[in-house]
Design a protein around this motif. Structure first.
Motif, PDB file in Angstrom:
ATOM      1  N   PHE A   1      -4.664  -1.477   6.724  1.00 57.58           N
ATOM      2  CA  PHE A   1      -4.403  -0.985   5.371  1.00 57.58           C
ATOM      3  C   PHE A   1      -5.427  -0.311   4.684  1.00 57.58           C
ATOM      4  CE2 PHE A   1      -1.915  -5.199   5.829  1.00 57.58           C
ATOM      5  CZ  PHE A   1      -0.593  -4.782   5.857  1.00 57.58           C
ATOM      6  N   SER A   2      -5.237   0.293   3.606  1.00 59.29           N
ATOM      7  CA  SER A   2      -6.012   1.092   2.913  1.00 59.29           C
ATOM      8  C   SER A   2      -6.836   0.242   2.189  1.00 59.29           C
ATOM      9  CB  SER A   2      -5.367   2.058   1.819  1.00 59.29           C
ATOM     10  OG  SER A   2      -4.817   1.364   0.819  1.00 59.29           O
ATOM     11  N   ALA A   3      -8.120   0.726   1.768  1.00 61.72           N
ATOM     12  CA  ALA A   3      -9.402   0.002   1.011  1.00 61.72           C
ATOM     13  C   ALA A   3      -8.868  -0.458  -0.197  1.00 61.72           C
ATOM     14  CB  ALA A   3     -10.394   0.676   1.002  1.00 61.72           C
ATOM     15  N   THR A   4      -7.938   0.017  -0.707  1.00 66.05           N
ATOM     16  CA  THR A   4      -7.200  -0.196  -2.174  1.00 66.05           C
ATOM     17  C   THR A   4      -6.184  -1.321  -1.862  1.00 66.05           C
ATOM     18  OG1 THR A   4      -5.508   1.368  -1.912  1.00 66.05           O
ATOM     19  CG2 THR A   4      -7.509   1.719  -2.918  1.00 66.05           C
ATOM     20  N   THR A   5      -5.920  -1.994  -0.992  1.00 64.59           N
ATOM     21  CA  THR A   5      -4.928  -2.896  -0.669  1.00 64.59           C
ATOM     22  C   THR A   5      -5.674  -4.254  -0.663  1.00 64.59           C
ATOM     23  OG1 THR A   5      -3.451  -1.532   0.715  1.00 64.59           O
ATOM     24  CG2 THR A   5      -3.133  -3.786   0.718  1.00 64.59           C
ATOM     25  N   THR A   6      -5.643  -5.215  -1.715  1.00 63.52           N
ATOM     26  CA  THR A   6      -6.168  -6.424  -1.695  1.00 63.52           C
ATOM     27  C   THR A   6      -5.269  -7.520  -1.626  1.00 63.52           C
ATOM     28  OG1 THR A   6      -5.472  -6.486  -4.162  1.00 63.52           O
ATOM     29  CG2 THR A   6      -7.873  -5.466  -3.418  1.00 63.52           C
ATOM     30  N   SER A   7      -5.816  -8.760  -1.023  1.00 66.80           N
ATOM     31  CA  SER A   7      -5.220  -9.811  -0.761  1.00 66.80           C
ATOM     32  C   SER A   7      -3.924  -9.669   0.296  1.00 66.80           C
ATOM     33  CB  SER A   7      -4.398 -10.387  -1.988  1.00 66.80           C
ATOM     34  OG  SER A   7      -5.220 -10.455  -3.150  1.00 66.80           O
TER      35      SER A   7
ATOM     36  N   GLY B   1       0.980  -1.350   0.117  1.00 64.93           N
ATOM     37  CA  GLY B   1       0.011  -0.138   0.118  1.00 64.93           C
ATOM     38  C   GLY B   1       0.917   1.167   0.014  1.00 64.93           C
ATOM     39  N   GLY B   2       2.090   1.289  -0.635  1.00 66.87           N
ATOM     40  CA  GLY B   2       3.063   2.522  -0.695  1.00 66.87           C
ATOM     41  C   GLY B   2       3.568   2.676   0.591  1.00 66.87           C
ATOM     42  N   LYS B   3       3.504   1.926   1.525  1.00 64.47           N
ATOM     43  CA  LYS B   3       4.221   2.031   2.933  1.00 64.47           C
ATOM     44  C   LYS B   3       5.026   0.854   3.291  1.00 64.47           C
ATOM     45  CE  LYS B   3       0.651   4.716   5.035  1.00 64.47           C
ATOM     46  NZ  LYS B   3      -0.269   5.059   6.182  1.00 64.47           N
ATOM     47  N   GLU B   4       6.252   1.035   3.943  1.00 65.31           N
ATOM     48  CA  GLU B   4       7.149  -0.240   4.097  1.00 65.31           C
ATOM     49  C   GLU B   4       6.263  -1.182   5.193  1.00 65.31           C
ATOM     50  OE1 GLU B   4      10.939   1.111   5.273  1.00 65.31           O
ATOM     51  OE2 GLU B   4      11.575   1.452   3.217  1.00 65.31           O
ATOM     52  N   LEU B   5       6.538  -2.499   5.055  1.00 66.10           N
ATOM     53  CA  LEU B   5       5.779  -3.288   6.092  1.00 66.10           C
ATOM     54  C   LEU B   5       6.712  -3.291   7.431  1.00 66.10           C
ATOM     55  CD1 LEU B   5       3.677  -5.301   6.713  1.00 66.10           C
ATOM     56  CD2 LEU B   5       5.160  -7.173   5.598  1.00 66.10           C
TER      57      LEU B   5
ATOM     58  N   LYS C   1      -5.711 -17.038  10.637  1.00 64.18           N
ATOM     59  CA  LYS C   1      -5.810 -15.813  11.516  1.00 64.18           C
ATOM     60  C   LYS C   1      -5.032 -14.879  10.594  1.00 64.18           C
ATOM     61  CE  LYS C   1      -6.619 -17.697  16.146  1.00 64.18           C
ATOM     62  NZ  LYS C   1      -6.035 -17.408  17.569  1.00 64.18           N
ATOM     63  N   TRP C   2      -4.687 -14.981   9.449  1.00 60.98           N
ATOM     64  CA  TRP C   2      -4.003 -13.821   8.972  1.00 60.98           C
ATOM     65  C   TRP C   2      -4.838 -12.655   8.771  1.00 60.98           C
ATOM     66  CZ3 TRP C   2       0.995 -13.791   8.566  1.00 60.98           C
ATOM     67  CH2 TRP C   2       1.662 -14.994   8.738  1.00 60.98           C
ATOM     68  N   ARG C   3      -6.025 -12.804   8.304  1.00 59.54           N
ATOM     69  CA  ARG C   3      -6.868 -11.642   8.440  1.00 59.54           C
ATOM     70  C   ARG C   3      -6.836 -10.756   9.549  1.00 59.54           C
ATOM     71  NH1 ARG C   3     -12.773 -12.072   5.590  1.00 59.54           N
ATOM     72  NH2 ARG C   3     -11.414 -12.444   3.933  1.00 59.54           N
ATOM     73  N   GLU C   4      -6.776 -11.566  10.749  1.00 56.96           N
ATOM     74  CA  GLU C   4      -6.836 -10.859  12.167  1.00 56.96           C
ATOM     75  C   GLU C   4      -5.348 -10.283  12.345  1.00 56.96           C
ATOM     76  OE1 GLU C   4      -6.374 -12.638  16.572  1.00 56.96           O
ATOM     77  OE2 GLU C   4      -8.025 -13.612  15.510  1.00 56.96           O
ATOM     78  N   VAL C   5      -4.416 -10.835  11.762  1.00 52.94           N
ATOM     79  CA  VAL C   5      -3.146 -10.208  11.954  1.00 52.94           C
ATOM     80  C   VAL C   5      -3.156  -9.077  11.101  1.00 52.94           C
ATOM     81  CG1 VAL C   5      -0.715 -10.569  11.470  1.00 52.94           C
ATOM     82  CG2 VAL C   5      -2.200 -12.408  12.576  1.00 52.94           C
ATOM     83  N   GLY C   6      -3.650  -8.953   9.964  1.00 56.62           N
ATOM     84  CA  GLY C   6      -3.688  -7.819   8.863  1.00 56.62           C
ATOM     85  C   GLY C   6      -4.469  -6.884   9.463  1.00 56.62           C
ATOM     86  N   SER C   7      -5.333  -6.931  10.301  1.00 59.26           N
ATOM     87  CA  SER C   7      -6.420  -5.934  10.715  1.00 59.26           C
ATOM     88  C   SER C   7      -5.461  -4.845  11.670  1.00 59.26           C
ATOM     89  CB  SER C   7      -7.549  -6.412  11.645  1.00 59.26           C
ATOM     90  OG  SER C   7      -7.048  -7.106  12.731  1.00 59.26           O
ATOM     91  N   VAL C   8      -4.557  -5.397  12.051  1.00 65.65           N
ATOM     92  CA  VAL C   8      -3.385  -4.484  13.050  1.00 65.65           C
ATOM     93  C   VAL C   8      -2.977  -3.466  12.014  1.00 65.65           C
ATOM     94  CG1 VAL C   8      -1.588  -4.248  14.710  1.00 65.65           C
ATOM     95  CG2 VAL C   8      -3.274  -6.473  14.492  1.00 65.65           C
ATOM     96  N   PHE C   9      -2.701  -3.625  10.834  1.00 64.74           N
ATOM     97  CA  PHE C   9      -1.767  -2.505  10.114  1.00 64.74           C
ATOM     98  C   PHE C   9      -2.768  -1.808   9.401  1.00 64.74           C
ATOM     99  CE2 PHE C   9       0.720  -6.510  10.266  1.00 64.74           C
ATOM    100  CZ  PHE C   9       2.121  -6.152  10.303  1.00 64.74           C
TER     101      PHE C   9
END
Length: 321
Positions: A91-97, A54-58, A81-89
């Protein structure tokens, strides 16, 4: 934790190094984490680069903390639980997968680090088998799914189904998962149906493929370029710094991950699609990627200088009889 230490496959005869710092310390101190992570990849002889989403360093430190807090990579994969982990970051709505990308980056950059520092693994390097956490793995558990089936009218005879077109609901089970969808079984009344449930984007074939039954689509391979291949000026050295990438290269890699999971059969179109997305970025959005490219250029210069210094130190030793 001891069960993980015992499972080893001796990848290429390599062994894990000793932990560079206790797990509790790297969790509390992000600076210590980044320092030990870079040193760990150097000791292991593996390439290290901070990915961009999403244009930002992970933030790999946050990713490591969130995954180990949930008992590690294998547990997160097994319990999905990867979606649960991803919710912490956030990400913008345009970031898929995002879940797919997080799992991929964690496995390539943090999995072995986790084995050493979190599970305190010793001995040969352990890498999960390709079918781990799939339907063939004992730790994999099938998921329940609710599937709707809509019978369509047919014109095969007077007994054809033409009156009742209401949906039938039943409980189903996901027996397996693959790139384009799921293998499912559904119980409707006393009958059990088994089949494939595709993702919506895979239902419609790409428009470039002719819609004819039993059609053979020719594959035109690009002609091989004649002439002598340009030789690399340096011999391959695994310790040589990875060349820097431009801002567009980072943008291309990020979008390619997303498109590959969404449209696995349309890779030939990715370059054009990504180019159009790049052209549609605003100057501010494009500057984000260009700044990342400039930082990567500085990283390459710094690592190249360090590499040359190390080579100078090794040259006298190699010249000794």
């Amino acid at each position: 934790m001891s069960s993980v230490v015992a499972r080893t496959n001796g990848e290429d005869g390599k062994h894990y190094p000793a932990p560079l710092s206790p797990h509790e310390d790297v969790v509390k101190d992000s600076t210590l984490f980044w320092d030990t992570l870079r040193r760990f990849h150097f000791v292991m002889g593996t390439k290290f680069m901070i990915p961009v989403i999403g244009g930002k360093e992970l933030d790999l430190h946050v990713l490591y903390v969130e995954v180990t807090r949930r008992s590690g990579y294998e547990k997160v994969v097994a319990e999905k639980k990867w979606r649960e982990v991803g919710s912490v970051f956030r990400f913008s709505a345009t970031t898929t997968s995002a879940s797919f990308v997080l799992r991929k980056h964690y496995f390539s950059l943090l999995f072995h680090y986790e084995q050493v520092h979190f599970f305190k693994a010793r001995g040969p390097i352990y890498t999960p088998p390709p079918d781990a956490f799939s339907g063939n793995s004992p730790s994999w558990r099938p998921e329940l799914a609710i599937v709707e089936y809509s019978p369509k009218p047919t014109n095969n005879g007077p007994e054809s189904y033409v009156k009742d077109t209401s949906c039938l609901s039943g409980n189903g089970t996901i027996e397996g998962k693959f790139d384009c969808g799921y293998l499912v079984s559904v119980k409707l009344g006393s009958e059990v149906l088994r089949g494939v449930l595709y993702h919506p984007e895979h239902l419609v074939p790409p428009p470039s493929i002719p819609q004819h039954e039993n059609a053979i689509v020719p594959f035109n391979r690009k002609p091989h370029r004649s002439g002598r291949r340009r030789r690399n000026k340096r011999r391959w050295d695994p310790n040589y710094p990875k060349p820097n990438r431009s801002g567009y290269n980072f943008f291309f890699a990020e979008k390619h991950y997303s498109l590959k999971s969404l449209y696995p059969n349309r890779e030939r179109e990715f370059t054009k699609m990504i180019g159009q997305s790049w052209n549609s970025l605003s100057p501010e959005e494009r500057t984000v990627y260009q700044n990342i490219g400039l930082r990567d250029k500085e990283r390459y210069k710094r690592e190249l200088t360090e590499y040359k210094e190390k080579m100078k130190l090794r040259t006298p030793e190699a010249a000794r009889p």
